[in-house]
Design an enzyme around this catalytic site. Structure first.
Site, PDB file in Angstrom:
ATOM      1  N   ARG A 133       0.848  -1.194   0.000  1.00 41.77           N
ATOM      2  CA  ARG A 133       0.000   0.000   0.000  1.00 41.77           C
ATOM      3  C   ARG A 133       0.879   1.238   0.000  1.00 41.77           C
ATOM      4  O   ARG A 133       1.722   1.398   0.870  1.00 41.77           O
ATOM      5  CB  ARG A 133      -0.867  -0.044   1.268  1.00 41.77           C
ATOM      6  CG  ARG A 133      -2.236   0.510   1.106  1.00 41.77           C
ATOM      7  CD  ARG A 133      -3.061   0.216   2.318  1.00 41.77           C
ATOM      8  NE  ARG A 133      -2.561   0.866   3.527  1.00 41.77           N
ATOM      9  CZ  ARG A 133      -3.340   1.337   4.493  1.00 41.77           C
ATOM     10  NH1 ARG A 133      -4.655   1.230   4.375  1.00 41.77           N
ATOM     11  NH2 ARG A 133      -2.836   1.882   5.557  1.00 41.77           N
ATOM     12  N   THR A 178      -0.879   7.618  -1.052  1.00 40.42           N
ATOM     13  CA  THR A 178      -2.205   7.489  -1.695  1.00 40.42           C
ATOM     14  C   THR A 178      -3.059   6.396  -1.050  1.00 40.42           C
ATOM     15  O   THR A 178      -4.270   6.359  -1.252  1.00 40.42           O
ATOM     16  CB  THR A 178      -2.047   7.132  -3.178  1.00 40.42           C
ATOM     17  OG1 THR A 178      -1.432   5.823  -3.261  1.00 40.42           O
ATOM     18  CG2 THR A 178      -1.179   8.145  -3.905  1.00 40.42           C
ATOM     19  N   ASP A 193       0.258  -1.895  12.432  1.00 38.97           N
ATOM     20  CA  ASP A 193       0.695  -2.430  11.142  1.00 38.97           C
ATOM     21  C   ASP A 193       0.949  -3.931  11.295  1.00 38.97           C
ATOM     22  O   ASP A 193       1.918  -4.343  11.941  1.00 38.97           O
ATOM     23  CB  ASP A 193       1.963  -1.702  10.675  1.00 38.97           C
ATOM     24  CG  ASP A 193       2.336  -2.087   9.255  1.00 38.97           C
ATOM     25  OD1 ASP A 193       2.487  -3.299   8.983  1.00 38.97           O
ATOM     26  OD2 ASP A 193       2.454  -1.185   8.417  1.00 38.97           O
ATOM     27  N   ASP A 200       4.401  -5.337  10.036  1.00 36.13           N
ATOM     28  CA  ASP A 200       5.516  -4.964  10.918  1.00 36.13           C
ATOM     29  C   ASP A 200       5.469  -5.758  12.217  1.00 36.13           C
ATOM     30  O   ASP A 200       6.522  -6.166  12.737  1.00 36.13           O
ATOM     31  CB  ASP A 200       5.460  -3.464  11.230  1.00 36.13           C
ATOM     32  CG  ASP A 200       5.958  -2.625  10.058  1.00 36.13           C
ATOM     33  OD1 ASP A 200       6.600  -3.182   9.154  1.00 36.13           O
ATOM     34  OD2 ASP A 200       5.692  -1.409  10.064  1.00 36.13           O
TER      35      ASP A 200
HETATM   36  C1  PRP Z   1      -1.501  -4.014   4.769  1.00 40.39           C
HETATM   37  C2  PRP Z   1      -2.385  -5.210   5.046  1.00 40.39           C
HETATM   38  C3  PRP Z   1      -3.232  -5.274   3.817  1.00 40.39           C
HETATM   39  C4  PRP Z   1      -3.415  -3.829   3.474  1.00 40.39           C
HETATM   40  C5  PRP Z   1      -4.776  -3.405   3.929  1.00 40.39           C
HETATM   41  O1  PRP Z   1      -0.475  -4.369   3.934  1.00 40.39           O
HETATM   42  O2  PRP Z   1      -1.674  -6.376   5.293  1.00 40.39           O
HETATM   43  O3  PRP Z   1      -2.622  -5.968   2.745  1.00 40.39           O
HETATM   44  O4  PRP Z   1      -2.401  -3.095   4.163  1.00 40.39           O
HETATM   45  O5  PRP Z   1      -5.047  -2.110   3.562  1.00 40.39           O
HETATM   46  P1  PRP Z   1      -6.170  -1.711   2.502  1.00 40.39           P
HETATM   47  O6  PRP Z   1      -7.400  -2.467   2.847  1.00 40.39           O
HETATM   48  O7  PRP Z   1      -6.308  -0.237   2.714  1.00 40.39           O
HETATM   49  O8  PRP Z   1      -5.658  -2.029   1.123  1.00 40.39           O
HETATM   50  P2  PRP Z   1       0.740  -3.391   3.541  1.00 40.39           P
HETATM   51  O9  PRP Z   1       0.449  -2.730   2.227  1.00 40.39           O
HETATM   52  O10 PRP Z   1       1.053  -2.488   4.692  1.00 40.39           O
HETATM   53  O11 PRP Z   1       1.908  -4.381   3.253  1.00 40.39           O
HETATM   54  P3  PRP Z   1       2.684  -5.407   4.217  1.00 40.39           P
HETATM   55  O12 PRP Z   1       1.705  -6.522   4.563  1.00 40.39           O
HETATM   56  O13 PRP Z   1       3.793  -5.885   3.360  1.00 40.39           O
HETATM   57  O14 PRP Z   1       3.152  -4.659   5.433  1.00 40.39           O
HETATM   58  N1  URA Z   2      -2.614  -2.218   7.217  1.00 45.22           N
HETATM   59  C1  URA Z   2      -2.269  -2.563   8.472  1.00 45.22           C
HETATM   60  O1  URA Z   2      -1.344  -3.348   8.680  1.00 45.22           O
HETATM   61  N2  URA Z   2      -2.974  -2.044   9.493  1.00 45.22           N
HETATM   62  C2  URA Z   2      -4.004  -1.189   9.307  1.00 45.22           C
HETATM   63  O2  URA Z   2      -4.604  -0.741  10.290  1.00 45.22           O
HETATM   64  C3  URA Z   2      -4.331  -0.835   7.999  1.00 45.22           C
HETATM   65  C4  URA Z   2      -3.623  -1.365   6.970  1.00 45.22           C
END
Ligand code: PRP
Ligand code: URA
Length: 209
Positions: free
Chosen positions: A104, A108, A200, A203
């Site tokens: 993400r 944006t 997150d 993380d």
């Molecule tokens: C997080 C989460 C989802 C997404 C959700 O991933 O694991 O994939 O955000 O957000 P959305 O519904 O607004 O799309 P992230 O992009 O942070 O990647 P990561 O899992 O690699 O940390």
């Molecule tokens: N992705 C995450 O990991 N946590 C949130 O709260 C939203 C998006």
């Protein structure tokens, strides 16, 4: 319209509360996510079709039930979805696993694809798409579109925590996909993080912050 299933068994609620606590470290966070995925998977697989087979117990012959027809595939959205795979694999060890990589954009909040590797016969399988966080719904919705481009037509989406905004988006764009969450939270903050949420997820699973 797809159905929203809130899988709020007391064990799941208890484990989720520990995960939400910012004092919970990565090891416990990972273990709890895996356990909740397994408990939710039990509910998600409730309607798997069965068929009769003939077997012989040590006592006599019998007609017994076995899961019929379509096999399963588990598809995590990288990275955080990885934390839900092994819990589901404990329930369905023969399920194949595909991977969809989306991140993400921090400004944006829109998802960007960076990886896609799916089992070759994915279109013949019941697909369980997994990602703990359903925030704006952009990542889940794009992943579902990618799966459909690969021929998938029998898909369920499993998240840990969702908010109305993301749930509404996925339901509007993919009315054929049932959604399973352990909890429906209140809203998104200005960074599109779930409130109260758990921070997150990626993380916290991988200790990257
Ligand atoms: C997080 C989460 C989802 C997404 C959700 O991933 O694991 O994939 O955000 O957000 P959305 O519904 O607004 O799309 P992230 O992009 O942070 O990647 P990561 O899992 O690699 O940390
Ligand atoms: N992705 C995450 O990991 N946590 C949130 O709260 C939203 C998006």
């Amino acid at each position: 319209m797809s159905t929203l299933h809130i899988v709020d068994h007391p064990l799941i609620q208890h484990k989720l509360s520990i995960m939400r606590n910012k004092k919970t470290g990565s090891k416990d966070f990972r273990e709890l996510l895996s356990e909740i995925a397994m408990l939710m998977g039990y509910e998600l697989t409730r309607d798997l079709p069965l068929e009769d087979i003939q077997i012989e117990t040590p006592i006599c012959k019998m007609t017994a039930k076995t899961i019929s027809g379509k096999k399963l595939a588990i598809v995590p959205i990288l990275r955080a979805g990885l934390g839900m795979v092994d819990g589901l694999q404990k329930l369905v060890p023969v399920a194949k696993v595909g991977h969809i990589g989306l991140y993400r954009d921090p400004e944006t909040h829109l998802p960007h694809e960076y990886y896609c590797k799916l089992p070759p016969d994915i279109e013949d399988r019941i697909v369980i798409l997994v990602d703990p966080m359903l925030a704006t719904g952009g990542s889940a919705s794009d992943a579902l579109t990618m799966l459909k481009k690969h021929g998938c037509h029998n898909i369920k989406f499993m998240a840990l925590v969702g908010v109305p905004e993301g749930i509404t988006k996925v339901q509007a764009e993919h009315p054929d996909v049932d959604i399973y969450v352990a909890a429906q939270d209140e809203c998104l903050n200005e960074h599109a993080y779930i409130v109260p949420g758990l921070g997150d997820a990626g993380d916290r699973i991988f200790g990257t912050k």
